[in-house]
Design a protein around this motif. Structure first.
Motif, PDB file in Angstrom:
ATOM      1  N   THR A 113      48.690  40.342  42.390  1.00  0.00           N
ATOM      2  CA  THR A 113      47.765  39.209  42.475  1.00  0.00           C
ATOM      3  C   THR A 113      46.806  39.389  43.644  1.00  0.00           C
ATOM      4  O   THR A 113      45.598  39.149  43.518  1.00  0.00           O
ATOM      5  N   VAL A 117      42.614  39.669  43.425  1.00  0.00           N
ATOM      6  CA  VAL A 117      41.753  38.746  44.161  1.00  0.00           C
ATOM      7  C   VAL A 117      40.860  39.507  45.139  1.00  0.00           C
ATOM      8  O   VAL A 117      39.654  39.228  45.261  1.00  0.00           O
ATOM      9  N   ASP A 121      36.773  39.564  44.961  1.00  0.00           N
ATOM     10  CA  ASP A 121      36.002  39.083  46.101  1.00  0.00           C
ATOM     11  C   ASP A 121      35.067  40.171  46.626  1.00  0.00           C
ATOM     12  O   ASP A 121      33.955  39.874  47.087  1.00  0.00           O
ATOM     13  N   TYR A 156      40.019  31.146  37.629  1.00  0.00           N
ATOM     14  CA  TYR A 156      39.545  31.763  38.870  1.00  0.00           C
ATOM     15  C   TYR A 156      38.307  32.619  38.605  1.00  0.00           C
ATOM     16  O   TYR A 156      37.314  32.559  39.344  1.00  0.00           O
TER      17      TYR A 156
END
Length: 482
Positions: A113, A117, A121, A156
């Motif tokens: 995870t 992310v 980003d 997300y």
């Protein structure tokens, strides 16, 4: 407000989606292994990279090096695409021996995870392809946890303005209903009898073209052939008649065949159906009317030579560009592929006459699908576009009351029947070819049987025959109805 669309990278798929994917939404490609899901993902990402959009490929199965090499062999340019490789490493088996307190899902889930992310980003992707979401299922403690994580992951990405395309491996044992519920759109791919198919079963906020449609994987990637829509390219056209080039036959037809009609030329083998139809096509081409002949039953070169030996200037019209003969291999072209081939010819080259030789060959091409449904869609499309359609149909029996063995006579505006007849003259019999008109919607016609002769100078249609032993019978279709 018009939704902003993002191309899938495949023109045929964009047509099905009515322009492409809607920006800021999630889409699921569901299907068994080997149906082309990863290839569709590469098209999607390559299209984005070509437009200067950051593109991210998240892989849980294949290693990055293997993915890029396979893509390169198919002709994809992956240089502008970032790949996040989350596939199991060669050290996984050794590391698993230390999982004596925590389960593999508990140990692996958190770092995976974090990596996803961090990559998102860092790159700020506008297009994300995840192959496959099924792998996340094995990192969750239970189904409820998996659904919660999958929903969070989708939200997300979408919240950051990305278009998410994800795949799943579905089976009766492990359905992907949860992902179908989460996704804004669902595309189903499957293995058909001869090729693959693709269809849209869900598309929030947009209509789409119903399927299934043909999906073919080639050495240059995926190609989608949308199912033909009869009203897609409807165009007005002036009413006119096109002559056959045989004076007596034009007299029987009261001037010729009307533009934008379907004509069925039917009869047993060897009676002259293709020759008669080519006479009509060649005459029209000589008058500047562009015609296309699709031959399923014989080589194009053989057909051309046969016509040339009886004086039809086929080669000259082909050289002039008003006549095109295309050999169609029934086992190579499916119904959607053939329909799109014809459609592109009509739109790009303004073809006004389409000849299909024969219905039996076309039946092989559709590979067990409904012949009447497919032929109906193709003929209605062509007629709506102002194209004159000529269908050559072979009957199995030499002497029969049928017009068609397939129940397609209702499609025809005109029916010309060719058959063998026996004539008695002064007590002696002789076998002749006969031609007559059984149906003509837009005008009257001569209700006689005339002799049809194929000579070295072309076709000749004689006077009405008398003294026939086997006259034309009542007009009946393949099911025996009048």
């Amino acid at each position: 407000m018009v939704d902003q669309r993002a191309s899938s990278g495949i023109s045929g798929l964009d047509e099905i989606l009515f322009g492409g994917f809607i920006a800021g939404r999630s889409y699921l490609i569901s299907g068994p292994p080997g149906t082309g899901k990863t290839t569709l993902g590469w098209h999607f990402l390559e299209e984005g990279a070509a437009r200067g959009e950051p593109a991210l490929f998240v892989t849980f199965g294949e290693a990055e090096a293997e993915l890029r090499e396979n893509a390169r062999r198919t002709g994809f340019d992956t240089s502008g695409i970032t790949v996040l490789d989350l596939s199991p490493s060669s050290q996984l088996f050794a590391e698993m021996q230390s999982y004596d307190i925590f389960s593999p899902s508990e140990v692996e889930r958190e770092p995976i995870t974090r990596r996803i992310v961090a990559e998102i980003d860092a790159t700020g992707p506008r297009r994300v392809f995840v192959d496959s979401m099924t792998s996340l299922r094995y990192l969750a403690a239970d189904v409820h946890e998996y659904r919660r994580q999958a929903l969070s992951f989708v939200r997300y990405l979408v919240a950051r303005g990305a278009i998410l395309l994800m795949t799943s491996e579905t089976s009766a044992e492990q359905p992907d209903d949860d992902l179908r519920f989460l996704a804004d759109g669902v595309l189903e791919v499957a293995l058909g009898r001869r090729t693959r198919t693709i269809g849209v079963t869900k598309l929030r906020g947009s209509d789409f073209r119903s399927g299934p449609h043909t999906l073919r994987l080639t050495e240059r990637g995926a190609v989608v052939f949308p199912r033909l829509v009869p009203d897609a390219d409807r165009a007005p056209y002036a009413a006119s008649q096109i002559k056959t080039g045989v004076r007596e036959l034009d007299r029987v037809l009261e001037g010729g065949l009307e533009r934008g009609t379907v004509t069925l030329i039917t009869g047993p083998t060897g009676v002259g159906k293709t020759t008669l139809t080519m006479q009509f096509v060649t005459t029209a081409a000589a008058a500047g009317i562009r015609a296309a002949v699709y031959t399923f039953d014989e080589r194009g070169e053989t057909l051309m030579r046969r016509c040339e030996t009886i004086g039809m200037p086929v080669a000259a019209e082909m050289e002039n560009g008003t006549l095109r003969i295309m050999e169609v291999e029934s086992l190579r072209y499916g119904a959607d592929e053939f329909a799109n081939l014809v459609r592109r010819d009509v739109l790009d080259n303004r073809t006004e006459i389409v000849m299909i030789d024969s219905v039996a060959g076309y039946r092989v091409a559709i590979a067990g699908e409904d012949l009447v449904e497919r032929l109906h869609a193709l003929c209605r499309y062509l007629v709506n576009a102002g194209v004159t359609v000529l269908l050559v149909n072979e009957l199995q029996e030499l002497i029969t009351s049928k017009v068609s063995d397939a129940g397609i006579s209702y499609l025809a505006d005109n029916i010309l029947q060719l058959r063998y007849v026996e004539q008695i003259v002064d007590g002696a019999s002789r076998l002749l070819r006969g031609v007559g008109v059984l149906k003509k919607r837009l005008s009257g016609f001569e209700n006689t049987i005339r002799e049809l002769r194929i000579t070295e100078h072309g076709l000749a249609v004689g006077r009405p025959l008398a003294g026939l032993i086997t006259p034309f019978v009542e007009h009946r279709d393949g099911d025996g109805r009048a």
